[in-house]
Scaffold this active site. Structure first.
Site, PDB file in Angstrom:
ATOM      1  CB  SER A 127     -20.506  18.813  47.840  1.00 24.30           C
ATOM      2  OG  SER A 127     -20.636  18.570  49.188  1.00 24.30           O
ATOM      3  CE1 TYR A 142     -16.937  14.732  46.981  1.00 26.95           C
ATOM      4  CE2 TYR A 142     -17.756  16.349  48.590  1.00 26.95           C
ATOM      5  CZ  TYR A 142     -18.063  15.604  47.644  1.00 26.95           C
ATOM      6  OH  TYR A 142     -19.432  15.466  47.144  1.00 26.95           O
TER       7      TYR A 142
HETATM    8  N1  LIG Z   1     -23.827  11.000  48.873  1.00 25.50           N
HETATM    9  C1  LIG Z   1     -23.922  12.328  49.509  1.00 25.50           C
HETATM   10  O1  LIG Z   1     -24.120  12.612  50.599  1.00 25.50           O
HETATM   11  C2  LIG Z   1     -23.414  13.510  48.526  1.00 25.50           C
HETATM   12  C3  LIG Z   1     -23.350  14.656  48.885  1.00 25.50           C
HETATM   13  C4  LIG Z   1     -23.024  15.617  48.393  1.00 25.50           C
HETATM   14  C5  LIG Z   1     -22.729  15.682  46.939  1.00 25.50           C
HETATM   15  N2  LIG Z   1     -22.515  14.395  46.564  1.00 25.50           N
HETATM   16  C6  LIG Z   1     -22.324  14.262  45.030  1.00 25.50           C
HETATM   17  O2  LIG Z   1     -23.156  13.479  44.431  1.00 25.50           O
HETATM   18  C7  LIG Z   1     -22.595  12.855  43.361  1.00 25.50           C
HETATM   19  C8  LIG Z   1     -23.172  11.418  43.351  1.00 25.50           C
HETATM   20  O3  LIG Z   1     -22.520  10.861  44.571  1.00 25.50           O
HETATM   21  P1  LIG Z   1     -23.281   9.619  45.271  1.00 25.50           P
HETATM   22  O4  LIG Z   1     -23.358   9.774  46.625  1.00 25.50           O
HETATM   23  O5  LIG Z   1     -24.302   8.894  44.277  1.00 25.50           O
HETATM   24  O6  LIG Z   1     -21.679   8.597  45.090  1.00 25.50           O
HETATM   25  P2  LIG Z   1     -21.414   7.097  44.694  1.00 25.50           P
HETATM   26  O7  LIG Z   1     -22.792   6.119  45.170  1.00 25.50           O
HETATM   27  O8  LIG Z   1     -20.245   6.754  45.295  1.00 25.50           O
HETATM   28  O9  LIG Z   1     -21.595   7.111  42.977  1.00 25.50           O
HETATM   29  C9  LIG Z   1     -20.741   7.692  42.626  1.00 25.50           C
HETATM   30  C10 LIG Z   1     -20.612   7.478  41.045  1.00 25.50           C
HETATM   31  O10 LIG Z   1     -19.510   8.186  40.497  1.00 25.50           O
HETATM   32  C11 LIG Z   1     -18.851   7.091  39.709  1.00 25.50           C
HETATM   33  N3  LIG Z   1     -17.693   7.516  39.037  1.00 25.50           N
HETATM   34  C12 LIG Z   1     -16.388   7.685  40.026  1.00 25.50           C
HETATM   35  N4  LIG Z   1     -15.444   7.835  39.196  1.00 25.50           N
HETATM   36  C13 LIG Z   1     -15.816   7.768  38.098  1.00 25.50           C
HETATM   37  C14 LIG Z   1     -15.104   7.948  37.018  1.00 25.50           C
HETATM   38  N5  LIG Z   1     -13.849   8.392  36.658  1.00 25.50           N
HETATM   39  N6  LIG Z   1     -15.910   7.992  35.541  1.00 25.50           N
HETATM   40  C15 LIG Z   1     -17.079   7.739  35.704  1.00 25.50           C
HETATM   41  N7  LIG Z   1     -17.811   7.618  36.967  1.00 25.50           N
HETATM   42  C16 LIG Z   1     -17.157   7.677  37.940  1.00 25.50           C
HETATM   43  C17 LIG Z   1     -18.944   5.582  40.301  1.00 25.50           C
HETATM   44  O11 LIG Z   1     -18.839   4.709  39.266  1.00 25.50           O
HETATM   45  P3  LIG Z   1     -18.180   3.439  39.943  1.00 25.50           P
HETATM   46  O12 LIG Z   1     -19.375   2.616  40.440  1.00 25.50           O
HETATM   47  O13 LIG Z   1     -17.570   2.596  38.810  1.00 25.50           O
HETATM   48  O14 LIG Z   1     -17.467   3.377  41.068  1.00 25.50           O
HETATM   49  C18 LIG Z   1     -20.506   5.962  40.691  1.00 25.50           C
HETATM   50  O15 LIG Z   1     -21.376   5.635  39.968  1.00 25.50           O
HETATM   51  C19 LIG Z   1     -20.883  12.856  43.630  1.00 25.50           C
HETATM   52  O16 LIG Z   1     -20.731  13.944  42.556  1.00 25.50           O
HETATM   53  C20 LIG Z   1     -20.899  13.408  44.947  1.00 25.50           C
HETATM   54  O17 LIG Z   1     -19.819  14.152  45.113  1.00 25.50           O
HETATM   55  C21 LIG Z   1     -22.950  13.291  47.437  1.00 25.50           C
END
Ligand SMILES: NC(=O)c1ccc[n+]([C@@H]2O[C@H](COP(=O)([O-])OP(=O)(O)OC[C@H]3O[C@@H](n4cnc5c(N)ncnc54)[C@H](OP(=O)(O)O)[C@@H]3O)[C@@H](O)[C@H]2O)c1
Length: 218
Positions: A127, A142
């Site tokens: 990120s 984070y």
């Molecule tokens: N969305 C944004 O704007 C954004 C921006 C920058 C970076 N990111 C990064 O992109 C990645 C995906 O984010 P997202 O936006 O798709 O978030 P999200 O919709 O909240 O999804 C997060 C995923 O991570 C899983 N997770 C959390 N803890 C875990 C664990 N202990 N073991 C295995 N899986 C786990 C969750 O599983 P559960 O369903 O079981 O909770 C879910 O599948 C992350 O690394 C995030 O930091 C996102």
């Protein structure tokens, strides 16, 4: 057919990466800490699933024993805390377990197979919050955890043969449970650079940090 494991791929950006790789004829394995959620997502896109809680080292080993080798590893699982980094020590522990230690262990266990197969692509979903150039920001631990993930990318890249590439990427602000519904990007847009890095050819970059397929500052 190349095999890809994506962590936290039952929803959000991880699921969009899984779909994108599936469309490129990859054998896709959805890692999910909740197997029922993983199976539902896998069924939706015709992928396989594995129970994989990246905060649980024993679970990582048992998942890898079942999967064997992969060509592509996407460390996508992430959590977002709240407040300041000093407010919640448990969030610090969880953030580093999920976004640093888990990715490290997966890489540690999967790289020997990649070396033997002379092929590997590792993508760490980071990120802008993890960039020193952008202030190491974000709620809770984070930003610090993503900065550490970026540090892993650089230091591990120095220990890999040329046949294996490892890169970090920032998906931008994406409409997921983490990003919220006001985010400008779709999960598919957020997944694009990760899919590109997962499919780099032999002359592609390694040890870099990317957004929109372009190098960004650490
Ligand atoms: N969305 C944004 O704007 C954004 C921006 C920058 C970076 N990111 C990064 O992109 C990645 C995906 O984010 P997202 O936006 O798709 O978030 P999200 O919709 O909240 O999804 C997060 C995923 O991570 C899983 N997770 C959390 N803890 C875990 C664990 N202990 N073991 C295995 N899986 C786990 C969750 O599983 P559960 O369903 O079981 O909770 C879910 O599948 C992350 O690394 C995030 O930091 C996102």
């Amino acid at each position: 057919m190349k095999r890809a494991l994506i962590t936290g791929a039952n929803r959000g950006i991880g699921l969009a990466i899984a779909k994108g790789l599936k469309n490129l004829e990859f054998e896709v394995i959805i890692g999910a800490r909740d197997l029922t959620a993983g199976e539902k997502a896998a069924k939706e896109i015709g992928a396989a699933t594995i129970e994989l809680d990246v905060a649980n080292p024993e679970n990582i080993i048992s998942a890898i024993n079942k999967i064997g080798s992969v060509d592509v590893l996407i460390n996508n699982a992430g959590i977002l805390g709240s407040g300041g980094i000093l407010d919640d020590p448990q969030n610090f522990i969880d953030s580093f377990a999920i976004m640093v230690h888990g990715p490290y262990l997966l890489i540690h266990h999967l790289v020997p197979h990649m070396i033997a197969n002379k092929y590997g692509r590792i993508v760490n979903i980071s990120s802008g919050y993890g960039a020193f150039a952008e202030g190491v920001a974000g709620p809770g631990a984070y930003g610090a955890a993503k900065a550490a993930l970026n540090a892993l990318t650089i230091s591990i890249s120095r220990n890999l043969p040329k046949t294996i590439k490892i890169n970090s990427m920032c998906p931008g602000w994406v409409r997921t449970r983490m990003g919220g519904m006001n985010a400008p990007r779709s999960p598919e847009q957020g997944a694009d650079t990760a899919i590109w890095l997962a499919t780099l050819d032999k002359d592609g970059p390694t040890g870099g940090f990317f957004r929109d397929r372009k190098l960004i500052e650490w």
